[in-house]
Enzyme design. Structure first.
Site, mmCIF file in Angstrom:
data_model
loop_
_atom_site.group_PDB
_atom_site.id
_atom_site.type_symbol
_atom_site.label_atom_id
_atom_site.label_comp_id
_atom_site.label_asym_id
_atom_site.label_seq_id
_atom_site.Cartn_x
_atom_site.Cartn_y
_atom_site.Cartn_z
ATOM 1 N N HIS A 9 -36.803 -15.938 26.176
ATOM 2 C CA HIS A 9 -38.173 -15.153 26.907
ATOM 3 C C HIS A 9 -38.947 -16.470 27.405
ATOM 4 O O HIS A 9 -40.120 -15.984 28.177
ATOM 5 C CB HIS A 9 -38.582 -14.259 26.188
ATOM 6 N N ARG A 17 -38.157 -18.058 38.581
ATOM 7 C CA ARG A 17 -38.052 -18.249 39.950
ATOM 8 C C ARG A 17 -36.749 -19.029 40.050
ATOM 9 O O ARG A 17 -36.721 -20.262 40.685
ATOM 10 C CB ARG A 17 -39.481 -18.668 39.805
ATOM 11 N N HIS A 42 -29.760 -16.047 22.311
ATOM 12 C CA HIS A 42 -28.936 -16.107 23.153
ATOM 13 C C HIS A 42 -28.383 -16.427 24.368
ATOM 14 O O HIS A 42 -29.120 -16.243 25.794
ATOM 15 C CB HIS A 42 -29.429 -14.371 22.790
ATOM 16 N N ARG A 44 -26.293 -15.613 26.903
ATOM 17 C CA ARG A 44 -25.509 -13.702 27.747
ATOM 18 C C ARG A 44 -23.938 -14.000 28.267
ATOM 19 O O ARG A 44 -24.463 -15.491 28.948
ATOM 20 C CB ARG A 44 -26.532 -12.196 27.706
ATOM 21 N N HIS A 49 -30.768 -16.000 30.986
ATOM 22 C CA HIS A 49 -32.232 -16.819 30.697
ATOM 23 C C HIS A 49 -31.674 -17.575 30.059
ATOM 24 O O HIS A 49 -31.586 -18.980 30.956
ATOM 25 C CB HIS A 49 -32.960 -16.230 29.564
ATOM 26 N N GLU A 69 -27.377 -16.466 19.131
ATOM 27 C CA GLU A 69 -26.328 -14.581 19.327
ATOM 28 C C GLU A 69 -25.543 -14.754 20.166
ATOM 29 O O GLU A 69 -25.358 -16.147 21.485
ATOM 30 C CB GLU A 69 -27.624 -14.111 19.835
ATOM 31 N N THR A 99 -33.014 -5.302 26.861
ATOM 32 C CA THR A 99 -32.273 -6.258 25.748
ATOM 33 C C THR A 99 -31.429 -5.999 24.779
ATOM 34 O O THR A 99 -30.800 -4.451 25.239
ATOM 35 C CB THR A 99 -33.862 -6.513 24.985
ATOM 36 N N HIS A 192 -35.732 -7.864 16.039
ATOM 37 C CA HIS A 192 -35.404 -7.391 16.693
ATOM 38 C C HIS A 192 -36.597 -6.682 17.385
ATOM 39 O O HIS A 192 -36.769 -5.635 15.309
ATOM 40 C CB HIS A 192 -34.645 -6.448 16.606
ATOM 41 N N GLY A 216 -38.944 -13.621 18.372
ATOM 42 C CA GLY A 216 -39.239 -14.385 20.054
ATOM 43 C C GLY A 216 -40.353 -13.828 21.006
ATOM 44 O O GLY A 216 -41.002 -14.397 21.529
#
Length: 236
Positions: A9, A17, A42, A44, A49, A69, A99, A192, A216
């Protein structure tokens, strides 16, 4: 109990941005300096991110283990085999989710995962599966060749809504699952939804059966608030 710091995050703020700051790589180095035992990130499929370059730089620059991850896709396996994180944690992934919403259904993917994991195991990468605290999922995780499981702790959050009995029941479920997994030769991690508000009781109750927590969002949220005064003063 070890702490894995998830830097996803930090990248979420940067990607809002599409700029260069804040850097999850810098965050990983600061976490290492602050005493973190591991960096978790992670990558993805939609790259919302963490970006590929973040993973590459973190693996290159930090001196503590890197836990990647990832969804069980061919693309992610190729990346893992190229970058060689210390551990991969397979997680379910849906593009529309905010998430990760729950554990991987290892039972329904059992035969596929056996083949999928072979090259990763041969490369010496530790294999962890993010699952619910469920005995059937634990058995399947062992059967596909996992070294460890990470128990989904998202349902422990009722503690923050003052539903203490539900939280206690979830701790009991997690403890039973952790013991069951350890008896079958699996290492046990958890993560989590853990926050500064609920993690102390979690550690107190489960430190004898859970080796590591991955946290996180709560760390990043606290960093934003408690670092805000310093940041404003430096700008002035």
């Amino acid at each position: 109990m070890r702490l894995g710091v998830n830097v996803d995050h930090v990248a979420t703020v940067r990607q809002a941005r599409r700029t260069f700051e804040p850097s999850p790589v810098c965050a990983a180095l600061i976490a290492q300096q602050a005493g973190a035992d591991q960096i978790t990130l992670h990558l993805r499929e939609d790259r919302r991110h963490i970006q590929d370059r973040d993973l590459e730089l973190i693996k290159e620059l930090v001196n503590i283990p890197v836990n990647l991850e990832m969804a069980p896709t061919e693309e992610m396996r190729e990346i893992a085999l190229r970058v060689r994180p210390d551990r991969i944690t397979l997680v379910p992934e849906r593009r529309e989710e905010i998430t990760t919403e729950g554990g991987l259904d290892v039972v329904s993917m059992k035969e596929r995962l056996k083949e999928y994991l072979k090259p990763l195991k041969e490369a010496g990468i530790e294999i962890s599966l993010f699952i619910e605290p469920d005995k059937e999922q634990i058995e399947a995780s062992r059967d596909v060749g996992a070294d460890a499981i990470e128990i989904h702790t998202g349902r422990y959050q009722p503690l923050e809504r003052h539903r203490f009995e539900e939280a206690r029941e979830e701790l009991r479920r997690i403890r039973e699952a952790a013991i069951y997994a350890r008896e079958r030769g699996l290492r046990v991690y958890a993560g989590h939804g853990l926050t500064y508000h609920n993690v102390k009781e979690f550690v107190r109750e489960l430190k004898d059966v859970v080796e590591e927590l991955n946290i996180g969002h709560s760390i990043v949220a606290n960093a934003v608030i408690f670092g805000f005064e310093r940041a404003v003063k430096e700008m002035i």
